[in-house]
Design a protein around this motif. Sequence first.
Motif, short mmCIF file in Angstrom:
data_model
loop_
_atom_site.label_atom_id
_atom_site.label_comp_id
_atom_site.label_asym_id
_atom_site.label_seq_id
_atom_site.Cartn_x
_atom_site.Cartn_y
_atom_site.Cartn_z
N PHE A 293 0.84 -1.21 0.00
CA PHE A 293 0.00 0.00 0.00
C PHE A 293 0.87 1.26 0.00
N VAL A 294 1.94 1.21 0.77
CA VAL A 294 2.85 2.37 0.82
C VAL A 294 3.51 2.59 -0.54
N CYS A 295 3.91 1.49 -1.17
CA CYS A 295 4.54 1.60 -2.50
C CYS A 295 3.57 2.20 -3.52
N MET A 296 2.31 1.72 -3.47
CA MET A 296 1.31 2.24 -4.42
C MET A 296 1.06 3.73 -4.18
N VAL A 297 0.99 4.11 -2.93
CA VAL A 297 0.77 5.53 -2.62
C VAL A 297 1.95 6.38 -3.10
N ALA A 304 1.43 11.91 -9.78
CA ALA A 304 0.69 13.16 -9.60
C ALA A 304 1.64 14.35 -9.59
N GLY A 305 2.80 14.16 -9.03
CA GLY A 305 3.78 15.25 -8.99
C GLY A 305 4.28 15.60 -10.37
N TYR A 306 4.56 14.57 -11.19
CA TYR A 306 5.00 14.85 -12.55
C TYR A 306 3.86 15.48 -13.36
N GLY A 307 2.62 15.11 -13.07
CA GLY A 307 1.49 15.64 -13.83
C GLY A 307 1.24 17.11 -13.52
N PHE A 308 1.41 17.47 -12.28
CA PHE A 308 1.16 18.85 -11.93
C PHE A 308 2.41 19.73 -12.07
#
Length: 310
Positions: A293-297, A304-308
């Motif tokens: 779960f941590v890896c997926m997050v 999301a960081g690269y997208g924004f």
Amino acid sequence: MSSQLEIQPRELKFVVELNKQSKCTVRLVNKTDQHLAFKVKTTSPKKYCVRPNVGVIQPKSVHEFVVIMQAIKTASVELACKDKFLVQSTIVPDGTLEEDITSEMFSKDGVKFVEDIKMRVNLVFKAPHSPESTTNEILKQADANVESQVINDDSKPVKDADVTPTQDVKSEKTKLMKIEPIDAVVSSVQKDVETEVTKDVEPMTRINEESKVIESRMSTDDEEQRLFRDVEEMKSKLHELESKLSKAEMTISNLTEDRRQVIQERESLKQEMDFLRTRKVERRVQDGFPLLFVCMVALFSLIAGYGFHP
């Protein structure tokens, strides 16, 4: 330990006659305050019969048994008899019957006290009453009667008229001496001898017949006693076998119960092992899920960081 049983007499005395049984009575005195069981043994069981050979004596009381010796057919018997008897006694609980007495009660196992008393046998021979001795006695008595008759004739007071010549008196005496014994006395003696012989022969034949009947009865009694002893021994052996079988059944049942318990314990251990294995797998899954779960997050946050990013 002092003697618990007193025997009267200590020596068996038999008055022996040819072709005739003889017996001896023995008294057993219980000197204790407890019940005593006794058993009589002999070195010559075919020669003697004991009635009864086992029994129970009450405290401070007297019990009797009879020893019967078989008839002796020949006179060639030793005066010093080597036969012996053994009387065994031991303490038994109250309520013990004669049928409950077994040979195991008198075995010396070191726990109970068994008293042994030995008895000797003494034979006293009785002279038989033979017809010859009866005949001799009758002849002697007849001779004595003749002599007394002659003496009485000599001692009679004689009148003067009767005493004419002395030769007549002598001739009368010689007639008495010659004629009386030959004619009258001998015939009477023969008759007496014949009657005495017949009197003696008839009882002897009757005694022989009675002794044969008694011997047959005694033989049957001995066979019955032997059969009774064999049956008692068989009963004791069967009782021992039954006890052994019951013990074997108990051990078999215990072993089967132990085996069943072992199988149950084995099954329970197997179930516990399976349960532990499943718990271990679940724990591994629970421990690895938060890391994924941590890896997926983290991955989504990078995207999301690269997208924004402008």
